[in-house]
Write an enzyme that holds these catalytic residues in place. Structure first.
Site, PDB file in Angstrom:
ATOM      1  CG  ASP A  39      -1.990  -1.077   1.178  1.00 60.19           C
ATOM      2  OD1 ASP A  39      -2.071  -1.636   0.215  1.00 60.19           O
ATOM      3  OD2 ASP A  39      -2.766  -1.063   2.214  1.00 60.19           O
ATOM      4  CG  HIS A 185       2.400   0.050   4.424  1.00 59.89           C
ATOM      5  ND1 HIS A 185       1.900  -1.137   5.294  1.00 59.89           N
ATOM      6  CD2 HIS A 185       1.061   0.865   4.061  1.00 59.89           C
ATOM      7  CE1 HIS A 185       0.776  -0.695   5.567  1.00 59.89           C
ATOM      8  NE2 HIS A 185       0.361   0.138   5.024  1.00 59.89           N
TER       9      HIS A 185
END
Length: 393
Positions: A39, A185
């Protein structure tokens, strides 16, 4: 006012964010494959290192990108596609759904998807809102934009300031199962932890036989319907049972076929095949089957995996403090024929126990989507000594 909040935030939180209704959370557990998802990128300072690690490991992933970052760094977005990865939508603005105005929350998924598609030249299929958070407007916005919501089954928590690279690796390896969707991430808080953890994590996953695929290729990764929600409920019930009875996955791995806990032997008048009486209350190691894994693999493949995973149970018997001093290893289940093929003694149960376990076995089969009509439950048992002689190092 409270009723409006319940409809707008409460129900989406319970039914969508927690239960996963209409979202993709994981795939089937039949194949040793999983989806790594990242993300908040792309970020020119950190995303290239993530892409390099994936390239070196011959792994593919799905990147949930921010629209403004994708526009600012189109070359990184295109590199994702060129190297076989999937690009999906995260948001046009990184704001928690509960803090957005309803109209903004409704429009954001479609805005993000259109802006990202303009860069990639491909339609966007999946959307994951910031923090995985939902309101009614978020749900409706995904539907209106033709997007499928994607959540996760394993959260690495790489954003936690206290989490080290080794901690991220250990957490993922402990929780990962075939079909898992893992969230990490490639930008934002904690990304440096991910960058340092990723090479080792990918190496360990490969050593376990896992293949990392984009979300679009993950077998059985479909939005949860009523059947999927029922299965998820039973997975949650199994987890609650394990916490209540201090049952642990073997070697701390959720992808093992067995979970084991220490109990006092619950039955009276049971004897080994050699005639030795097993007293009620005898310190014992009771093992339970990883039900969703068993259902997805089927019995034939489960037998092959069981031979390997019983060696892990044997290592736990020798190393786990709570299993020290146990004298027998047993299972009460409808899988006695499978366990007999693996060397266990089979003992008939008293009628009352048989009826009770039969009802529970049929409930589990319905919950996990297996064919109803479980075989008669029986006791499968070995002495600790016999078990270690067969499966110990």
């Amino acid at each position: 006012m409270s009723g409006v909040l319940l409809l707008y935030v409460g129900l989406p939180y319970l039914l969508v964010q927690l239960a996963g209704a209409g979202l993709i959370r994981e795939g089937r557990r039949e194949r040793r494959e999983l989806a790594l998802t990242f993300d908040d990128g792309p970020d020119p300072l950190t995303t290239p290192a993530v892409l390099d690690a994936l390239h070196d490991a011959q792994a593919q992933a799905t990147f949930f990108v921010m629209a403004d970052r994708a526009e600012a760094y189109p070359e990184l977005t295109r590199r994702m596609l060129d190297e076989g990865h999937e690009v999906a939508a995260h948001a046009a603005r990184h704001v928690h759904a509960w803090l957005r105005a309803p109209w903004d929350a409704f429009l954001d998924p479609g805005r993000a998807a259109r802006r990202i598609a303009a860069i990639t030249g491909q339609p966007v299929r999946f959307h994951r809102p910031p923090h995985g958070a939902y309101t009614l407007a978020t749900v409706l916005g995904q539907r209106a934009a033709g997007l499928t919501g994607a959540h996760w089954s394993v959260e690495a928590r790489d954003w936690d300031p206290a989490r080290t690279p080794a901690g991220v690796t250990d957490r993922v390896l402990a929780q990962v199962t075939p079909g898992a969707v893992v969230v990490l991430h490639d930008a934002g808080p904690g990304v440096q932890t991910t960058v340092m953890a990723l090479p080792v994590l990918l190496k360990q996953l490969r050593a376990r036989g896992y293949r990392c695929v984009p979300l679009r290729e993950l077998d059985g990764a479909v939005p949860l319907d009523a059947v999927g929600l029922r299965r998820r409920l039973f997975i949650t019930l199994d987890a609650a049972f394990d916490r209540l009875h201090r049952v642990q996955p073997t070697e701390g791995r959720a992808d093992n076929l067995f979970r084991t806990g220490r109990v006092g032997f619950p039955l009276q008048g049971i004897r080994h095949a050699d005639g030795t009486l097993i007293e009620q209350g005898t310190p014992a190691a009771e093992f339970h089957v990883n039900n969703p894994l068993l259902v997805d693999l089927g019995l034939r493949r489960s037998v092959r995996l069981a031979r390997e995973d019983f060696r892990a149970v044997a290592r736990d018997l020798q190393t786990r403090p709570d299993l020290q001093g146990t004298e027998v290893v047993f299972c009460l289940s409808a899988l006695s024929s499978l366990l007999a093929a693996l060397g266990f003694e089979t003992v008939e149960l008293p009628p009352a126990d048989t009826r009770r376990l039969q009802r529970w076995a049929n409930m589990l089969r319905r919950g996990y989507g297996s064919v109803p009509g479980a075989p008669q439950p029986k006791l499968s048992i070995l002495s600790r000594k016999a078990f270690l002689a067969r499966y110990g190092d």
